[in-house]
Design a protein around this motif. Structure first.
Motif, PDB file in Angstrom:
ATOM      1  N   SER A 604     -14.662 -60.487  71.770  1.00  0.00           N
ATOM      2  CA  SER A 604     -13.499 -59.871  72.415  1.00  0.00           C
ATOM      3  C   SER A 604     -12.199 -60.504  71.949  1.00  0.00           C
ATOM      4  N   GLY A 623     -16.121 -48.618  73.616  1.00  0.00           N
ATOM      5  CA  GLY A 623     -15.957 -49.362  74.863  1.00  0.00           C
ATOM      6  C   GLY A 623     -15.936 -50.851  74.536  1.00  0.00           C
ATOM      7  N   SER A 624     -15.788 -51.656  75.579  1.00  0.00           N
ATOM      8  CA  SER A 624     -15.710 -53.100  75.355  1.00  0.00           C
ATOM      9  C   SER A 624     -17.115 -53.693  75.333  1.00  0.00           C
ATOM     10  N   GLU A 627     -18.701 -53.569  78.675  1.00  0.00           N
ATOM     11  CA  GLU A 627     -19.262 -52.248  79.006  1.00  0.00           C
ATOM     12  C   GLU A 627     -20.606 -52.036  78.305  1.00  0.00           C
ATOM     13  N   TYR A 628     -20.674 -52.467  77.075  1.00  0.00           N
ATOM     14  CA  TYR A 628     -21.934 -52.356  76.331  1.00  0.00           C
ATOM     15  C   TYR A 628     -23.036 -53.123  77.066  1.00  0.00           C
ATOM     16  N   LYS A 630     -23.185 -53.829  80.200  1.00  0.00           N
ATOM     17  CA  LYS A 630     -23.525 -53.145  81.450  1.00  0.00           C
ATOM     18  C   LYS A 630     -24.563 -52.060  81.165  1.00  0.00           C
ATOM     19  N   ILE A 631     -24.316 -51.283  80.107  1.00  0.00           N
ATOM     20  CA  ILE A 631     -25.238 -50.198  79.749  1.00  0.00           C
ATOM     21  C   ILE A 631     -26.601 -50.797  79.397  1.00  0.00           C
TER      22      ILE A 631
END
Ligand SMILES: Nc1ncnc2c1ncn2[C@@H]1O[C@H](COP(=O)(O)OP(=O)(O)OP(=O)(O)O)[C@@H](O)[C@H]1O
Length: 635
Positions: A604, A623-624, A627-628, A630-631
């Protein structure tokens, strides 16, 4: 020739060489057997080259003895015809004129070559060459000694030794040992033991106690009290640590780290870097006592670290700088202060000529001036990571994959029909599960591997630098950073190489320190200096922060966090300070970046795009990293 040399060395050094490690003996033999080796007058050359090593390795008791041994070596090597005859000066029978047979006219004068300094005679040059070789040998000798010492430390215990102090009056055919002590690793296993093995009797493991009695009967005494006591202790200890269950415990730890039963049986060397790190983690988990011990240390460190961080951050900048100067801060706090100072100076630079912000800029300039030492803090070598800016910018396309597929010989196809491009503005991190093939893509880009089908195009003008752990491991440990760079880039002025090393924080004495004494982070900096000297347009980075962050994602409990810290302190190849500096360096780099990393902080902080590698494909993720993740967790 080396065999003869070896026998001469053994003959001259006698008992002195018996306990010396083989690599050191081989080194001594090879130095002396080198056909260019100069023994010098009375073995003086041998003494210069090997004196320190012979004494340090215990081959000779002291330096005077060492001199005499070197003189003997020189003598013996000479007698065996192993010393190359030096060219002798021969006088000519009649004078020889250089212009004989030429026209009488004056020969055209050759324009003198411009010289930078005084001319060196052949003799001086030879002397310098000898000196260089001598330095090289001494460096290599120190390194070999260091390796031997490390080996001894790693083994953790000295060789098991038997002290045999007195013989008995038994028949010659019996073997009798009295008052002997066996110790391993400084622990006495048997103290003042005595054993008699009678001629004609058969001794075996199961017979031990029996034979004691039989031996007593037959007056062939085998005193095994100490041995059986020790065995009893060992059995108790094995029971205590539940040795029978060790394999199943190891299997369950490995299974918890996603190793299938088949994977658990595979050789460690067949695993990718990420999986190997998991193996190291499993090992740390398996050795419970060490973990408990270190856990306490780590907890203290975490608490101390947070306390100090909180305290320092609440202070005004002036106080922070004061704390810096008094030198009581850890690296993380230093980074935070440095960041803040950096922001202040960037603010000043950016708005210096902005009328609306003039008063704000002025007050900040004044504040920084009052602080002093700001430059020293911002330019702290520990924090330096400056990638050189390439002088040219090759036109597109730079790198492009067209329907490229790849599989290792004999293995499955890892990728099918990859299509993507990379240019000088790319700032990409590739993420994906362990073993999916991220490093393989970097190798295809760098040209280390060729696609099985399709094409990978690389502009002929593009310069690509690759950084991976492999490059750190490949450093010549017997050398030092400056010499290493001089060897990699022969003919480049020393000052230029020093300057370049300095861009990565390898300054002053650090550039001259033996490579094996550098920390993991410092070695990484040398590796970075090496790969970027030619001003690359694209930098490929394979886990530059070395697999540290991937565990942070799954580590929830304090115990795991502590293990992480243990791994960080014992295995990390790049310290946290260097990661911060690397981020800053990458942000300022004026070329393309493609990295493989699991380090959220690094990703990041330094790149703009995320590519996901999965199921034989590479696809951008919009996405960040958070977010990756989280998925990933929800799936
Ligand atoms: N030289 C090789 N020969 C055969 N198979 C290999 C070779 N190098 C890697 N592999 C295999 O190819 C697959 C992809 O390896 P690669 O190192 O590219 O994965 P990775 O995604 O970078 O993994 P990690 O995140 O664990 O570092 C793995 O299954 C690995 O075992």
């Amino acid at each position: 020739m080396t065999e003869v040399a070896r026998s001469v060395v053994h003959e001259v050094l006698g008992d002195g060489i018996i306990d010396v490690d083989e690599p050191i003996v081989s080194y001594i033999v090879n130095v002396l057997a080198d056909e260019d080796f100069d023994f010098g007058l009375d073995g003086e050359g041998a003494f210069d080259a090997l004196g320190d090593l012979l004494v340090a390795a215990g081959c000779v008791p002291d330096f005077p003895e060492c001199r005499s041994v070197c003189s003997k070596l020189s003598d013996k090597f000479g007698k065996h015809g192993l010393v190359k005859a030096k060219p002798t000066v021969r006088s000519l029978a009649a004078p020889f004129r250089m212009n004989e047979g030429l026209d009488d006219g004056e020969a055209p004068r050759k324009k003198p070559e411009p010289v930078d300094g005084p001319l060196l005679s052949e003799r001086d040059k030879l002397k310098i060459e000898r000196r260089k070789r001598k330095d090289e040998r001494q460096r290599e000798a120190k390194y070999q000694l260091h390796l031997a010492e490390m080996e001894a430390v790693r083994a953790g215990m000295p060789v098991a030794c038997v002290k045999h102090e007195a013989g008995g009056g038994h028949t010659v055919k019996d073997i009798h040992m009295d008052n002997f002590t066996i110790s391993v690793g400084g622990h006495d296993l048997i103290v003042d033991g005595s054993v008699t093995l009678s001629f004609g009797r058969h001794y075996g493991e199961r017979e031990t106690e029996d034979s004691t009695e039989k031996g007593n009967e037959a007056n062939g005494v085998v005193k095994v009290d100490a041995i059986s006591q020790r065995l009893e202790q060992i059995y108790k200890r094995l029971e205590l640590i539940d040795a029978d269950a060790a394999e199943s415990r190891a299997a369950s730890i490995l299974a918890g780290l996603s190793f299938s039963p088949e994977m658990q049986k595979k050789a460690t060397k067949t695993f990718s870097g990420g999986w190997r790190m998991r193996i190291a983690l499993a090992r740390a988990l398996f050795i419970e006592p060490d973990i408990n011990l270190l856990e306490r240390v780590a907890t203290r460190r975490v608490v101390g670290f947070e306390d100090q961080w909180g305290r320092i951050l609440r202070r005004p900048l002036q106080q922070k700088v004061f704390c810096w100067e008094t030198g009581r801060l850890n690296n993380t706090t230093k980074n935070l202060i440095r960041d803040e100072l950096y922001l202040q100076t960037t603010f000043i630079d950016k708005f210096r000529y902005n009328a609306k912000r003039a008063s704000l800029v002025q007050s900040r300039i004044k504040a920084l001036d009052r602080l002093g030492h700001v430059d020293a803090i911002i330019n702290d070598p520990d924090y330096k990571f400056e990638f050189p800016t390439p002088d040219d910018r090759p036109g597109a396309p730079i790198i492009s994959f067209s329907d490229a597929s790849f599989g290792y010989p004999g293995g499955p196809i890892l990728f099918r029909n990859l299509n993507f491009g990379i240019d000088l503005d790319s700032r990409i991190a590739m993420v994906g599960p362990n073993g999916i093939g991220k490093s393989t893509i970097l190798k295809l880009i760098a040209g280390e591997l060729q696609p099985s089908s399709g094409t990978v195009f690389r502009s002929a003008k593009v310069r690509i630098a690759v950084f991976s752990q492999h490059h750190v491991d490949g450093l010549d440990l017997s050398s030092n950073p400056l010499l290493y760079m001089m060897r990699c880039y022969p003919g480049v002025p020393e000052q230029k190489l020093r300057g370049h090393l300095g861009s990565f924080g390898v300054t002053g004495n650090l550039a001259l320190q033996p490579m094996y004494t550098l920390s993991g982070g410092q070695k990484s900096r040398v590796a970075f200096a090496k790969i970027t000297f030619k001003k690359p347009h694209i930098i490929l980075l394979d886990e530059p922060s070395n697999h540290l962050a991937k565990y942070a994602q799954s580590i929830k409990s304090l115990l795991f966090f502590c293990i992480m810290l243990i791994l960080i302190s014992s295995h990390m190849k790049m310290d946290l300070d260097a990661v911060e500096a690397l981020i800053q360096g990458l942000v300022l780099f004026q070329g393309g970046i493609l990295m493989v990393s699991h380090d959220e902080h690094l990703i990041s902080g330094s790149v703009e795009e995320l590519w996901i590698v999965s199921e034989g494909r590479v696809a951008p993720f919009h996405g960040s990293f958070a977010e990756y993740k989280k998925i990933l967790h929800s799936s």
